[in-house]
Design a protein around this motif. Structure first.
Motif, PDB file in Angstrom:
ATOM      1  N   ASP A  20      -4.118   7.417  -3.258  1.00  0.00           N
ATOM      2  CA  ASP A  20      -4.097   6.363  -2.792  1.00  0.00           C
ATOM      3  C   ASP A  20      -3.730   4.409  -3.416  1.00  0.00           C
ATOM      4  OD1 ASP A  20      -4.634   6.785   0.605  1.00  0.00           O
ATOM      5  OD2 ASP A  20      -6.109   8.128  -0.423  1.00  0.00           O
ATOM      6  N   VAL A  21      -3.224   3.933  -3.403  1.00  0.00           N
ATOM      7  CA  VAL A  21      -2.761   2.526  -4.129  1.00  0.00           C
ATOM      8  C   VAL A  21      -2.975   1.004  -3.531  1.00  0.00           C
ATOM      9  CG1 VAL A  21      -0.982   3.187  -4.839  1.00  0.00           C
ATOM     10  CG2 VAL A  21      -1.529   1.323  -6.791  1.00  0.00           C
ATOM     11  N   LEU A  26       7.925 -11.553  -7.794  1.00  0.00           N
ATOM     12  CA  LEU A  26       7.860 -10.244  -8.800  1.00  0.00           C
ATOM     13  C   LEU A  26       7.175  -9.336  -7.295  1.00  0.00           C
ATOM     14  CD1 LEU A  26       7.931  -8.687 -11.269  1.00  0.00           C
ATOM     15  CD2 LEU A  26       5.797  -9.338 -11.975  1.00  0.00           C
ATOM     16  N   SER A  27       6.257  -9.933  -6.762  1.00  0.00           N
ATOM     17  CA  SER A  27       6.160  -9.481  -5.536  1.00  0.00           C
ATOM     18  C   SER A  27       6.917  -8.265  -4.163  1.00  0.00           C
ATOM     19  CB  SER A  27       4.943  -9.968  -4.943  1.00  0.00           C
ATOM     20  OG  SER A  27       4.555  -9.304  -4.135  1.00  0.00           O
ATOM     21  N   GLY A  28       8.351  -9.506  -4.229  1.00  0.00           N
ATOM     22  CA  GLY A  28       8.910  -9.707  -3.548  1.00  0.00           C
ATOM     23  C   GLY A  28      10.115  -8.447  -3.752  1.00  0.00           C
ATOM     24  N   VAL A  29      10.330  -8.185  -5.873  1.00  0.00           N
ATOM     25  CA  VAL A  29      11.259  -7.430  -5.902  1.00  0.00           C
ATOM     26  C   VAL A  29      11.248  -5.675  -5.514  1.00  0.00           C
ATOM     27  CG1 VAL A  29      12.140  -7.094  -7.664  1.00  0.00           C
ATOM     28  CG2 VAL A  29      11.815  -9.247  -7.374  1.00  0.00           C
ATOM     29  N   ILE A  30       9.423  -5.781  -6.499  1.00  0.00           N
ATOM     30  CA  ILE A  30       8.904  -5.079  -6.214  1.00  0.00           C
ATOM     31  C   ILE A  30       8.606  -4.191  -5.428  1.00  0.00           C
ATOM     32  CG2 ILE A  30       7.181  -4.103  -7.404  1.00  0.00           C
ATOM     33  CD1 ILE A  30       8.420  -4.521  -9.405  1.00  0.00           C
ATOM     34  N   GLY A  31       8.015  -4.874  -4.234  1.00  0.00           N
ATOM     35  CA  GLY A  31       8.094  -4.322  -2.425  1.00  0.00           C
ATOM     36  C   GLY A  31       9.245  -3.431  -2.345  1.00  0.00           C
ATOM     37  N   LEU A  32      10.299  -4.049  -2.662  1.00  0.00           N
ATOM     38  CA  LEU A  32      11.616  -3.513  -2.531  1.00  0.00           C
ATOM     39  C   LEU A  32      11.922  -1.965  -2.932  1.00  0.00           C
ATOM     40  CD1 LEU A  32      14.199  -6.414  -2.481  1.00  0.00           C
ATOM     41  CD2 LEU A  32      13.123  -5.659  -0.302  1.00  0.00           C
ATOM     42  N   VAL A  33      11.074  -1.278  -3.413  1.00  0.00           N
ATOM     43  CA  VAL A  33      11.290  -0.146  -4.793  1.00  0.00           C
ATOM     44  C   VAL A  33      10.107  -0.227  -4.700  1.00  0.00           C
ATOM     45  CG1 VAL A  33      13.626  -0.864  -5.626  1.00  0.00           C
ATOM     46  CG2 VAL A  33      10.919  -1.259  -6.663  1.00  0.00           C
ATOM     47  N   PHE A  34       8.674  -0.254  -4.387  1.00  0.00           N
ATOM     48  CA  PHE A  34       7.112  -0.391  -4.637  1.00  0.00           C
ATOM     49  C   PHE A  34       7.203   1.236  -3.546  1.00  0.00           C
ATOM     50  CE2 PHE A  34       3.367   0.433  -2.990  1.00  0.00           C
ATOM     51  CZ  PHE A  34       2.698   0.577  -3.843  1.00  0.00           C
ATOM     52  N   ASN A  35       7.528   1.950  -2.560  1.00  0.00           N
ATOM     53  CA  ASN A  35       6.848   3.341  -1.739  1.00  0.00           C
ATOM     54  C   ASN A  35       8.206   4.201  -3.070  1.00  0.00           C
ATOM     55  OD1 ASN A  35       5.180   2.911  -0.229  1.00  0.00           O
ATOM     56  ND2 ASN A  35       7.191   2.141   1.484  1.00  0.00           N
ATOM     57  N   MET A  37       6.267   4.089  -5.941  1.00  0.00           N
ATOM     58  CA  MET A  37       4.848   5.213  -6.393  1.00  0.00           C
ATOM     59  C   MET A  37       4.777   7.072  -6.489  1.00  0.00           C
ATOM     60  SD  MET A  37       2.294   3.641  -6.949  1.00  0.00           S
ATOM     61  CE  MET A  37       3.545   2.715  -7.893  1.00  0.00           C
ATOM     62  N   THR A  38       6.336   7.150  -5.386  1.00  0.00           N
ATOM     63  CA  THR A  38       6.385   8.499  -5.402  1.00  0.00           C
ATOM     64  C   THR A  38       6.658   9.545  -6.580  1.00  0.00           C
ATOM     65  OG1 THR A  38       7.526   8.242  -2.798  1.00  0.00           O
ATOM     66  CG2 THR A  38       7.846   9.561  -3.841  1.00  0.00           C
ATOM     67  N   ARG A  39       7.319   8.657  -7.462  1.00  0.00           N
ATOM     68  CA  ARG A  39       8.245   9.047  -8.309  1.00  0.00           C
ATOM     69  C   ARG A  39       7.120   9.075  -9.603  1.00  0.00           C
ATOM     70  NH1 ARG A  39      12.922   5.743 -11.447  1.00  0.00           N
ATOM     71  NH2 ARG A  39      13.285   7.431 -12.919  1.00  0.00           N
ATOM     72  N   VAL A  40       6.244   8.802  -9.475  1.00  0.00           N
ATOM     73  CA  VAL A  40       4.477   8.005 -10.128  1.00  0.00           C
ATOM     74  C   VAL A  40       3.868   9.362  -9.901  1.00  0.00           C
ATOM     75  CG1 VAL A  40       2.242   7.248 -10.532  1.00  0.00           C
ATOM     76  CG2 VAL A  40       4.508   5.844 -10.599  1.00  0.00           C
ATOM     77  N   VAL A  41       3.843   9.879  -8.628  1.00  0.00           N
ATOM     78  CA  VAL A  41       3.146  11.255  -8.287  1.00  0.00           C
ATOM     79  C   VAL A  41       4.276  12.299  -8.693  1.00  0.00           C
ATOM     80  CG1 VAL A  41       2.638  12.809  -5.812  1.00  0.00           C
ATOM     81  CG2 VAL A  41       2.106  10.022  -6.811  1.00  0.00           C
ATOM     82  N   ARG A  42       4.994  12.172  -8.591  1.00  0.00           N
ATOM     83  CA  ARG A  42       5.702  13.143  -8.949  1.00  0.00           C
ATOM     84  C   ARG A  42       6.016  13.400 -10.718  1.00  0.00           C
ATOM     85  NH1 ARG A  42      10.699  11.692  -4.973  1.00  0.00           N
ATOM     86  NH2 ARG A  42      11.305  10.751  -6.582  1.00  0.00           N
ATOM     87  N   ARG A  51       1.119  -1.167   0.151  1.00  0.00           N
ATOM     88  CA  ARG A  51       0.344  -0.332   0.174  1.00  0.00           C
ATOM     89  C   ARG A  51       0.790   0.962  -0.073  1.00  0.00           C
ATOM     90  NH1 ARG A  51      -4.906  -1.977   4.457  1.00  0.00           N
ATOM     91  NH2 ARG A  51      -5.351  -3.631   2.722  1.00  0.00           N
ATOM     92  N   HIS A  52       0.298   2.161  -0.945  1.00  0.00           N
ATOM     93  CA  HIS A  52       1.138   3.900  -0.051  1.00  0.00           C
ATOM     94  C   HIS A  52       0.015   4.351  -0.632  1.00  0.00           C
ATOM     95  CE1 HIS A  52       3.927   6.746  -1.508  1.00  0.00           C
ATOM     96  NE2 HIS A  52       3.953   6.837  -1.694  1.00  0.00           N
ATOM     97  N   HIS A  53       0.610   5.825   0.616  1.00  0.00           N
ATOM     98  CA  HIS A  53      -0.260   6.786   0.794  1.00  0.00           C
ATOM     99  C   HIS A  53       0.088   8.182   0.915  1.00  0.00           C
ATOM    100  CE1 HIS A  53      -4.334   9.274   1.929  1.00  0.00           C
ATOM    101  NE2 HIS A  53      -2.569   9.843   2.693  1.00  0.00           N
ATOM    102  N   GLU A  54      -0.657   9.090  -0.433  1.00  0.00           N
ATOM    103  CA  GLU A  54       0.135   9.889  -0.537  1.00  0.00           C
ATOM    104  C   GLU A  54      -0.711  11.350  -0.719  1.00  0.00           C
ATOM    105  OE1 GLU A  54       4.187  12.103  -2.878  1.00  0.00           O
ATOM    106  OE2 GLU A  54       3.705   9.538  -3.264  1.00  0.00           O
TER     107      GLU A  54
END
Length: 153
Positions: free
Chosen positions: A114-115, A124-133, A136-141, A3-6
């Motif tokens: 919120d996502v 794949l979930s584990g790999v993405i989980g390491l860089v997820f936040n 998501m911050t880069r996406v919002v930027r 999850r991510h909230h911004e």
């Protein structure tokens, strides 16, 4: 589940930010890791429309297409995204936009994103989980930078 909230206050109107996020077909022009976008359909609904869209996400060796149902509710200032098909077990996101009084009468709005999602593939979930936040911050930027290009500020 990841999850991510911004929340951001931006020097643009809620309607401008809504239109920018709603323009899914243009995501490959500015959104990191988005290689392609295709709108499958548009269906009018009470208070807005529902769009079905495919995005191709490309990150290093990972390249996947996924489909989503995007509900555009301009009167509520909300965009809801639900997963249809692809590499996820679950994916939902909500964008909310609210006008605020800006300095000197200039438009300003609060954007809330919120996502939460989970990949079917645990590795794949584990790999993405390491860089997820950070992702998501880069996406919002990227949306913020696109707004600056389109609307100034």
């Amino acid at each position: 589940m990841t999850r991510h909230h911004e929340e951001k206050i931006l020097p643009h109107s809620a309607a401008q930010m809504f239109d920018l996020v709603a323009d899914v077909a243009r995501y490959p022009e500015f959104l990191p890791w988005t290689a392609a976008a295709r709108i499958r359909s548009h269906t009018p609904v009470a208070g807005g429309e529902v769009m079905e869209a495919d995005l191709v996400i490309s990150f290093k060796l990972f390249r996947e297409r996924f489909g989503s149902r995007v509900t555009l509710l301009p009167d509520e200032g909300r965009i809801l995204t639900e997963y249809i098909d692809g590499p996820f077990r679950h994916l939902k996101s909500v964008w909310s936009f609210a006008d605020l009084p800006g300095p000197g009468g200039h438009p300003s709005c609060k954007v809330v994103f919120d996502v939460d999602f989970e990949f079917r593939n645990a590795i794949l979930s584990g790999v993405i989980g390491l860089v997820f936040n950070e992702a998501m911050t880069r996406v919002v930027r990227a949306f913020e930078a696109r707004a600056k290009v389109l609307y100034g500020g």
